[in-house]
Design a protein around this motif. Structure first.
Motif, PDB file in Angstrom:
ATOM      1  N   GLU A 224      -2.828 -11.576   0.855  1.00 21.32           N
ATOM      2  CA  GLU A 224      -2.422 -12.742   0.068  1.00 21.32           C
ATOM      3  C   GLU A 224      -2.221 -12.342  -1.392  1.00 21.32           C
ATOM      4  O   GLU A 224      -1.270 -12.793  -2.042  1.00 21.32           O
ATOM      5  CB  GLU A 224      -3.483 -13.837   0.165  1.00 21.32           C
ATOM      6  N   ALA A 225      -3.121 -11.509  -1.908  1.00 17.57           N
ATOM      7  CA  ALA A 225      -3.016 -11.063  -3.302  1.00 17.57           C
ATOM      8  C   ALA A 225      -1.736 -10.257  -3.520  1.00 17.57           C
ATOM      9  O   ALA A 225      -1.057 -10.413  -4.546  1.00 17.57           O
ATOM     10  CB  ALA A 225      -4.240 -10.223  -3.675  1.00 17.57           C
ATOM     11  N   ILE A 226      -1.403  -9.407  -2.554  1.00 23.00           N
ATOM     12  CA  ILE A 226      -0.165  -8.623  -2.650  1.00 23.00           C
ATOM     13  C   ILE A 226       1.044  -9.547  -2.619  1.00 23.00           C
ATOM     14  O   ILE A 226       2.004  -9.378  -3.382  1.00 23.00           O
ATOM     15  CB  ILE A 226      -0.103  -7.583  -1.518  1.00 23.00           C
ATOM     16  N   ASN A 227       0.996 -10.553  -1.749  1.00 23.25           N
ATOM     17  CA  ASN A 227       2.122 -11.483  -1.642  1.00 23.25           C
ATOM     18  C   ASN A 227       2.247 -12.352  -2.893  1.00 23.25           C
ATOM     19  O   ASN A 227       3.361 -12.647  -3.350  1.00 23.25           O
ATOM     20  CB  ASN A 227       1.956 -12.363  -0.406  1.00 23.25           C
ATOM     21  N   ARG A 308      -1.394  -2.122 -11.405  1.00 22.46           N
ATOM     22  CA  ARG A 308      -0.613  -0.919 -11.073  1.00 22.46           C
ATOM     23  C   ARG A 308      -0.665  -0.626  -9.580  1.00 22.46           C
ATOM     24  O   ARG A 308       0.333  -0.195  -8.983  1.00 22.46           O
ATOM     25  CB  ARG A 308      -1.122   0.284 -11.869  1.00 22.46           C
ATOM     26  N   ARG A 309      -1.797  -0.864  -8.966  1.00 21.64           N
ATOM     27  CA  ARG A 309      -1.919  -0.605  -7.535  1.00 21.64           C
ATOM     28  C   ARG A 309      -1.169  -1.643  -6.707  1.00 21.64           C
ATOM     29  O   ARG A 309      -0.567  -1.308  -5.684  1.00 21.64           O
ATOM     30  CB  ARG A 309      -3.404  -0.529  -7.163  1.00 21.64           C
ATOM     31  N   LEU A 310      -1.205  -2.882  -7.142  1.00 23.22           N
ATOM     32  CA  LEU A 310      -0.388  -3.900  -6.479  1.00 23.22           C
ATOM     33  C   LEU A 310       1.091  -3.525  -6.543  1.00 23.22           C
ATOM     34  O   LEU A 310       1.818  -3.621  -5.550  1.00 23.22           O
ATOM     35  CB  LEU A 310      -0.607  -5.263  -7.143  1.00 23.22           C
ATOM     36  N   LYS A 311       1.515  -3.090  -7.707  1.00 25.98           N
ATOM     37  CA  LYS A 311       2.918  -2.715  -7.905  1.00 25.98           C
ATOM     38  C   LYS A 311       3.301  -1.522  -7.031  1.00 25.98           C
ATOM     39  O   LYS A 311       4.354  -1.528  -6.373  1.00 25.98           O
ATOM     40  CB  LYS A 311       3.149  -2.377  -9.379  1.00 25.98           C
ATOM     41  N   SER A 312       2.442  -0.513  -7.001  1.00 23.66           N
ATOM     42  CA  SER A 312       2.736   0.692  -6.221  1.00 23.66           C
ATOM     43  C   SER A 312       2.830   0.384  -4.736  1.00 23.66           C
ATOM     44  O   SER A 312       3.753   0.841  -4.048  1.00 23.66           O
ATOM     45  CB  SER A 312       1.654   1.756  -6.458  1.00 23.66           C
ATOM     46  N   PHE A 313       1.871  -0.405  -4.230  1.00 23.71           N
ATOM     47  CA  PHE A 313       1.891  -0.695  -2.797  1.00 23.71           C
ATOM     48  C   PHE A 313       3.076  -1.582  -2.435  1.00 23.71           C
ATOM     49  O   PHE A 313       3.720  -1.384  -1.400  1.00 23.71           O
ATOM     50  CB  PHE A 313       0.583  -1.360  -2.362  1.00 23.71           C
ATOM     51  N   LEU A 314       3.376  -2.552  -3.294  1.00 23.09           N
ATOM     52  CA  LEU A 314       4.520  -3.422  -3.017  1.00 23.09           C
ATOM     53  C   LEU A 314       5.820  -2.627  -3.010  1.00 23.09           C
ATOM     54  O   LEU A 314       6.737  -2.931  -2.234  1.00 23.09           O
ATOM     55  CB  LEU A 314       4.593  -4.548  -4.047  1.00 23.09           C
ATOM     56  N   ASN A 315       5.908  -1.599  -3.832  1.00 23.62           N
ATOM     57  CA  ASN A 315       7.114  -0.763  -3.841  1.00 23.62           C
ATOM     58  C   ASN A 315       7.363  -0.129  -2.476  1.00 23.62           C
ATOM     59  O   ASN A 315       8.511  -0.019  -2.031  1.00 23.62           O
ATOM     60  CB  ASN A 315       6.998   0.329  -4.910  1.00 23.62           C
TER      61      ASN A 315
END
Length: 332
Positions: A224-227, A308-315
């Motif tokens: 949910e946080a990633i979304n 930064r980790r949210l951004k990297s994983f979403l990429n």
């Protein structure tokens, strides 16, 4: 029902079949997933009926195919044809008795095969308990897969500690990369052993998959946080950029830690960007963060590392290189 060209069996030669979930349902299950005692997965597919029996097809499904089936990327027909064995089992059953046959793939009547465009569309699919599954294509370098695993588990660890409101950061300077590394190691140490994330299985060859042991509740919050980040990415990235630029302008990473803490607390721009980041990041409560870390400078650096980790994983998701088997994230 149609006559089958198969070999009669006294029983179904699969031990310990346990129902996992129904995948298709219309006035009763039409396609269900089962787990055998050896942990292999089987699908039970309704094919036919008469006044006495319902006829079902049982077939083993490879894990990489099962994951793509529930993601809607692989048709049910492809799953049958991609089997690692050359046969299926047919069971004619009623409330009193069952009759079994082993049938070669080539002998399955066409009327019993699903249509070529029979893809699943499961909006509320729930993956196996305490498992997060990722699928990927192409030939990945091992270091890249390690990075995917590392980023996801670091997000999970942060969400776990934030959700459960555990511990304190212990105070770190956050003026170099070592603080970030030690911070995430410390987070992992805070998590009880049964809930720690670890790599459960990986199928490296394409099509591949990765399965990570997690706490199901926290994994759902993690996705949910990633979304949520995905939905507000432009705004959050701008806040991050403004905060990063302001810290750099004030040279807070190169002056003494005491002065950096003081300057950050006095600077209205730093305070504004930090508070906006708290508001925008999912599952981050300011009351918990105030107890977890001692200064706004440290708190902001923690949130920036998480962003930064949210951004990297979403990429990884947005470029189509990986998909997550969950209804919480819309995969590309």
């Amino acid at each position: 029902m149609l006559n089958l060209n198969g070999s009669p069996l006294k029983s179904l030669p699969i031990t310990g079949l346990t129902w996992e979930r129904d995948l298709l349902y219309f006035d009763g299950p039409l396609l269900s997933e089962f787990r055998a005692s050896n942990k292999e997965k089987y699908l039970k597919y309704w094919c036919d009926c008469n006044e006495s029996y319902n006829r079902w097809m049982y077939f083993r499904i490879k894990e990489e195919d099962r994951l793509r089936l529930v993601l809607g990327e692989l048709s049910l027909l492809e799953c049958i044809k991609n089997k690692s064995t050359s046969f299926v089992f047919f069971v004619d059953e009623n409330e009193i008795k069952s009759e079994y046959q082993l049938v070669n793939l080539s002998e399955i009547p066409n009327d019993y095969l699903p249509e070529t465009d029979a893809y699943l569309n499961i909006d509320e699919y729930i993956e196996d308990s305490n498992v997060a599954s990722l699928v990927f294509e192409d030939n990945w370098k091992f270091d890249d897969l390690k990075e995917v695993y590392k980023k996801l588990t670091q997000i999970y660890d942060f969400i776990f500690v934030a959700k459960k409101q555990l511990g304190t950061s212990g105070g770190m300077p956050w003026q170099d990369g070592f603080s970030v590394m030690h911070f995430y190691n410390k987070l992992k140490d805070m998590i009880p052993r049964p809930s720690k994330s670890y790599l459960e299985a990986i199928h490296y060859a394409s099509p591949g998959y990765m399965k990570i042991n997690v706490d199901s509740e926290i994994a759902n919050v993690t996705f949910e946080a990633i979304n949520k980040y995905k939905n507000e990415k432009k705004i959050i990235d701008q806040i991050y950029s403004d905060l990063y630029t302001r810290i750099k302008t004030l040279d807070l990473n190169n002056i003494s830690l005491t002065n950096a803490i003081t300057e950050f607390s006095k600077d209205t721009d730093c305070q504004q960007y930090y508070k906006l980041l708290v508001q925008k990041l999912y599952c981050v409560e300011s009351a918990w963060l105030d107890k977890f870390a001692n200064t706004d400078f440290e708190r902001s650096k923690i949130l920036m590392a998480h962003t930064r980790r949210l951004k990297s994983f979403l990429n990884f998701i947005e470029d189509g290189r990986i998909r997550v088997v969950t209804s919480e994230i819309e995969n590309n």
